[in-house]
Scaffold this active site. Structure first.
Site, PDB file in Angstrom:
ATOM      1  N   TYR A   1       0.917  -1.299  -0.030  1.00  0.00           N
ATOM      2  CA  TYR A   1      -0.158   0.229   0.088  1.00  0.00           C
ATOM      3  C   TYR A   1       1.091   1.345  -0.032  1.00  0.00           C
ATOM      4  O   TYR A   1       1.609   1.701   0.867  1.00  0.00           O
ATOM      5  CB  TYR A   1      -0.867  -0.114   1.142  1.00  0.00           C
ATOM      6  CG  TYR A   1      -2.123   0.837   1.328  1.00  0.00           C
ATOM      7  CD1 TYR A   1      -3.407   0.465   0.950  1.00  0.00           C
ATOM      8  CD2 TYR A   1      -2.123   2.271   1.326  1.00  0.00           C
ATOM      9  CE1 TYR A   1      -4.513   1.029   0.875  1.00  0.00           C
ATOM     10  CE2 TYR A   1      -3.060   3.015   1.485  1.00  0.00           C
ATOM     11  CZ  TYR A   1      -4.330   2.749   1.147  1.00  0.00           C
ATOM     12  OH  TYR A   1      -5.388   3.487   1.156  1.00  0.00           O
TER      13      TYR A   1
ATOM     14  N   TYR B   1      -5.465   5.778  -7.405  1.00  0.00           N
ATOM     15  CA  TYR B   1      -5.614   5.353  -5.940  1.00  0.00           C
ATOM     16  C   TYR B   1      -7.020   5.092  -5.631  1.00  0.00           C
ATOM     17  O   TYR B   1      -7.942   5.992  -5.907  1.00  0.00           O
ATOM     18  CB  TYR B   1      -5.276   6.589  -5.038  1.00  0.00           C
ATOM     19  CG  TYR B   1      -5.635   6.822  -3.897  1.00  0.00           C
ATOM     20  CD1 TYR B   1      -5.047   6.014  -2.679  1.00  0.00           C
ATOM     21  CD2 TYR B   1      -6.749   7.323  -3.385  1.00  0.00           C
ATOM     22  CE1 TYR B   1      -5.199   5.972  -1.421  1.00  0.00           C
ATOM     23  CE2 TYR B   1      -7.028   7.512  -1.963  1.00  0.00           C
ATOM     24  CZ  TYR B   1      -6.413   6.708  -1.120  1.00  0.00           C
ATOM     25  OH  TYR B   1      -6.658   6.633   0.267  1.00  0.00           O
TER      26      TYR B   1
END
Ligand SMILES: [Zn+2]
Lengths: 397, 143
Positions: A299, A350
């Site tokens: 991440y 994202y």
């Protein structure tokens, strides 16, 4: 001892909308995006949307920062006849990888058969970058917000600074993460940022919250991704080779807690990503270790948090993240552990962690744009943030 | 040109409080730094919460501390969070001499940003904000 349910569930379908720069998905609505992602995931799996009977969300089933995902709304919209499981992990993007564990829990418990995990976001109303400054100060964030740490990147810059202080980590290490991730996005039609990036350009980029510059921050984008999980037994009859859920874990320790929304972490946690307890549990449950991971989808909301997760997940020792990435270790094609082969949230898009799950599935099916040769085991992580944080190990059958 | 880190303009800063956090702000309004300490086991906690995380007691002693401390970490920011225009400020996380185990997230002022370092000594100062409240901030000390 390996988790008793290791390999008993599998990801069988992934669907996504195109990825849009922030605000560009309008006038489409959030439910329009959700519907497209779910229907594409069903097509990918080779099931009818009517077979979905479970929903496993994270981030409290919020869709980005201002919208909510509601199961009944989705059922009404898509004609899903019955739901047998609908639940969400708490807090925010920390649970993205762990949501597949929630789906697996529903399946191994016999609650549901086909469980969908969804994230969708549109940032026209509220962008991530200023999400904390825009919030009305409540009695607890009145101890944080007045400092002018206006967004998550500002907050995490303070963690990055501490790491630099303790271990001598250089900006060039963060730069290597930005540059190598961009290199992975250059050939991807799905990526928002495809122009190559050099270290010189990185070092010249405007500082936002020193030690972090603009290129340390992830993109602000719109879009939706849906993932369908089912039992491995059922998965074997579906369209693609199953991607097995080897292990999944979410949670974390109080020493990390609310993390950069609190700043009270003891030193060994402060300059970390809070994922070490997750990593330990994940590897134990999987019966695997960092050396077994072929591709790591980490991440990447902010570059230093990638570096600190590489330490938390044992790819290098605590404090060695800087020299490790600067050695080229995370490069696709030449490094020892290719990271974010899809261009990550820094360069592709994202969607609060979902693009990492999508890439893991493509890698393990052997169809990724930047395919890691012979990839059999993939690590996916959720965002270092307020607990829960999470991790997921997937493997090909 | 010498740049000096500023306090954020108080006219733009609001806080809210509840019965648990109000004593902190009531003291700050009178330029005293007070933090909650468990009345049973002596553990400090911040932000103020209704229970001691160490022993679960609800007994609390509001304790005045000197306001001296050490910069634990910091960021250097050069844009106003309110207008986006050039504005130099330094968010800091402070360790406090008299309250081990807790930190304050604040701002460091009256210093050149390039001179700020982890371990720098600082003391509390006061920034008036909206509605008559006062925010504790920090400035470097010579020691
Ligand atoms: Zn106590």
């Amino acid at each position: 001892m390996t988790w008793e349910h290791a390999d008993k569930t599998a990801i069988v379908g992934v669907g996504a909308t195109e990825y849009y720069y922030r605000g560009q998905s309008e006038p489409r609505t959030i439910y329009d995006l959700i519907g497209e992602a779910v229907l594409k995931a069903c097509d990918d799996a080779g099931i009818s949307v009517r077979e979905i009977d479970g929903f496993a969300y994270y981030s409290g089933a919020s869709a980005g920062y201002t919208d909510k995902m509601d199961t009944a709304d989705i059922m009404e919209m898509l004609g899903i006849p019955e739901v047998r499981f609908t639940a969400a992990l708490t807090s925010g993007g920390g649970g993205s990888a762990g949501s597949i564990g929630l789906a697996s829990a529903a399946i191994v418990a016999g609650s549901a058969r086909y469980v969908v995990t969804i994230m969708a976001l549109q940032q026209a109303k509220q962008r991530l970058g200023t999400v904390f400054a825009a919030a009305a100060p409540d009695p607890i964030n009145s101890f944080l917000q007045p400092s002018g740490l206006v967004g998550p990147g500002h907050l995490m810059s303070v963690l990055a600074r501490r790491h630099m202080h303790l271990y001598g980590t250089r900006r060039e290490a963060f730069g290597e993460i930005a540059v190598s991730t961009r290199a992975n996005a250059v050939n991807r039609p799905t990526a928002i940022r495809r122009e190559p990036l050099t270290m010189e350009q990185y070092l010249e980029a405007p500082m936002i919250a020193d030690p972090l510059c603009r290129l340390d921050f992830c993109l602000e984008t719109d879009g939706a991704v849906a993932v369908i999980t089912t039992s491995t037994e059922r998965a074997r009859d579906l369209r693609h080779k199953p991607v097995l859920v080897r292990a999944a874990a979410h949670g974390g320790r109080r020493e990390w807690g609310r993390a950069f929304a609190w700043m009270g972490m003891p030193d060994e946690y402060f300059a970390s990503a809070g994922n070490r307890p997750i990593a330990d549990r994940l590897y134990a449950d999987a019966g695997l270790g960092p050396a077994d991971i072929d591709v790591a989808l980490i991440y990447d909301h902010f570059t230093p948090m990638v570096l600190m997760q590489l330490e938390d997940y044992g790819f290098c020792a605590r404090g060695e993240g800087g020299p490790f990435v600067e050695s080229g270790a995370i490069r696709y094609g030449s490094g020892s552990i290719p990271v974010n082969t899809h261009g990550g949230q820094l360069s592709e898009a994202y969607i609060i962690g979902m693009t990492h799950i999508r890439e893991a599935v493509e890698q393990l099916r052997g169809v990724a744009v930047n395919q890691v040769d012979g990839a059999e085991v993939a690590l996916v992580t959720g965002g270092p943030a307020s607990l829960p944080v999470s991790g997921l190990i997937l493997r090909s059958e | 040109m010498t740049v000096i880190a500023q306090a954020l303009p108080g006219d733009n800063i609001s806080i809210t409080m509840d019965n648990c956090t109000a004593p902190f702000w009531e003291a700050a309004r009178e330029h005293r730094l007070e933090v909650p300490k468990c009345g049973a086991c002596g553990t400090f906690r911040m932000p103020p919460r209704p229970y001691c995380p160490q022993c679960q007691s609800q007994e609390v002693e509001w304790t005045e501390i000197s306001g001296k401390g050490t910069v634990y970490s910091f960021a250097l920011c050069n844009r106003s969070p309110f207008t986006g225009e050039e504005f130099h400020y330094v968010p800091v996380v402070m360790d406090l001499d008299d309250a081990p185990g807790i930190r304050l997230v604040s701002n460091l002022v009256e210093v050149e940003p390039s001179a700020v370092s982890i371990g720098m000594r600082a003391e509390v100062a006061w920034n008036p904000i909206r509605d008559g409240w006062v925010l504790p901030i920090f400035r470097p000390t010579a020691e």
